[in-house]
Design a protein around this motif. Structure first.
Motif, short mmCIF file in Angstrom:
data_model
loop_
_atom_site.label_atom_id
_atom_site.label_comp_id
_atom_site.label_asym_id
_atom_site.label_seq_id
_atom_site.Cartn_x
_atom_site.Cartn_y
_atom_site.Cartn_z
N UNK A 1 0.84 -1.21 0.00
CA UNK A 1 0.00 0.00 0.00
C UNK A 1 0.87 1.25 0.00
N UNK A 2 1.90 1.26 0.84
CA UNK A 2 2.78 2.43 0.88
C UNK A 2 3.45 2.66 -0.48
N UNK A 3 3.86 1.57 -1.14
CA UNK A 3 4.50 1.75 -2.45
C UNK A 3 3.47 2.17 -3.50
N UNK A 4 2.26 1.61 -3.43
CA UNK A 4 1.21 2.03 -4.36
C UNK A 4 0.95 3.53 -4.20
N UNK B 1 8.30 -11.97 -8.50
CA UNK B 1 7.83 -10.59 -8.75
C UNK B 1 6.52 -10.25 -8.05
N UNK B 2 5.71 -11.23 -7.71
CA UNK B 2 4.45 -10.95 -7.04
C UNK B 2 4.64 -10.68 -5.55
N UNK B 3 5.87 -10.86 -5.04
CA UNK B 3 6.17 -10.59 -3.63
C UNK B 3 7.09 -9.39 -3.47
N UNK B 4 7.17 -8.55 -4.49
CA UNK B 4 8.13 -7.45 -4.53
C UNK B 4 7.48 -6.21 -5.12
N UNK B 5 8.03 -5.05 -4.81
CA UNK B 5 7.49 -3.81 -5.37
C UNK B 5 7.68 -3.73 -6.89
N UNK B 6 8.47 -4.65 -7.46
CA UNK B 6 8.54 -4.71 -8.93
C UNK B 6 7.17 -4.97 -9.52
N UNK B 7 6.29 -5.64 -8.79
CA UNK B 7 4.92 -5.87 -9.23
C UNK B 7 4.23 -4.54 -9.51
N UNK B 8 4.36 -3.60 -8.59
CA UNK B 8 3.68 -2.31 -8.74
C UNK B 8 4.31 -1.47 -9.86
N UNK B 9 5.62 -1.53 -9.97
CA UNK B 9 6.30 -0.85 -11.08
C UNK B 9 5.82 -1.47 -12.40
N UNK B 10 5.74 -2.79 -12.44
CA UNK B 10 5.30 -3.49 -13.65
C UNK B 10 3.87 -3.14 -14.02
#
Length: 189
Positions: A95-98, A131-140
């Motif tokens: 949430x914080x990264x989103x 990738x689904x357990x990392x902020x790379x998911x949100x960047x992606x």
């Protein structure tokens, strides 16, 4: 333009505890020219070969440049964003990264990443292999919403094409490409 042409695809990878040859194999197969490190703290106690002061030398030996993209780093604190905007994320880190993806800092980092990826094959790297357990998911998700093809490189499996919303909270994409994760109403309501 095909998916392997710069300007169309951005790759992701997580290093975990890989030996250098295992980590390099998918990078070389994808003809990666630049590794953009998106770790907040670019080091690894468990795998010192992935420290920011070590990586550039051994990446350079195989023709890959290194850049620490601090504006895309993870581990973000709570942002000054309406809590409802990304309420679908139950995990505070996601949430914080989103929320962070809505800031000027993130937009600056994303613009830099896109500029680089228009010129060469770029992979973004963090420590988490999935990738689904990392902020790379949100960047992606943001990249996919902006029309990029995102390929998740794995050291033990073929690359996986990213699909917007395939993991985690369901994204909402505004007409301008802004990605948010509002809570959805329960079917019983």
């Amino acid at each position: 333009m095909d998916a392997t042409t710069p300007g169309h695809t951005i790759w992701t990878i997580g290093h975990w505890t890989c030996p250098k040859p295992v980590f390099l194999e998918p990078l070389l197969a994808a003809e990666i020219e630049l590794l953009a490190d998106v770790r907040a703290l670019p080091g690894s106690r468990r795998s010192p070969q992935f420290d920011a002061d070590e990586m550039p030398a051994w990446l350079e030996e195989v023709g890959i440049d290194y850049l620490h993209l601090t504006d895309l780093g993870g581990r973000r604190r709570k942002q000054e964003v309406d809590p409802k905007v990304n309420a679908a994320w139950q995990n505070a880190s996601f949430k914080n990264y989103a929320d962070y993806t809505l800031t000027e800092g993130f937009q600056h980092g994303l613009a830099e990443l896109e500029r680089l990826a228009e010129q060469q094959h770029v992979v973004i790297m963090c420590g988490e292999p999935m990738p689904w357990r990392c902020h790379r998911l949100l960047i992606s998700n943001v990249l996919a919403a902006r029309g990029w093809s995102v390929q998740h490189l794995m050291t033990t499996a073929p690359p996986r094409e990213h699909r917007l919303g395939q993991w985690g909270a369901a994204p909402h994409v505004d007409p301008d490409g802004t990605v948010t994760y509002p809570a959805t109403e329960d079917a019983d309501d």
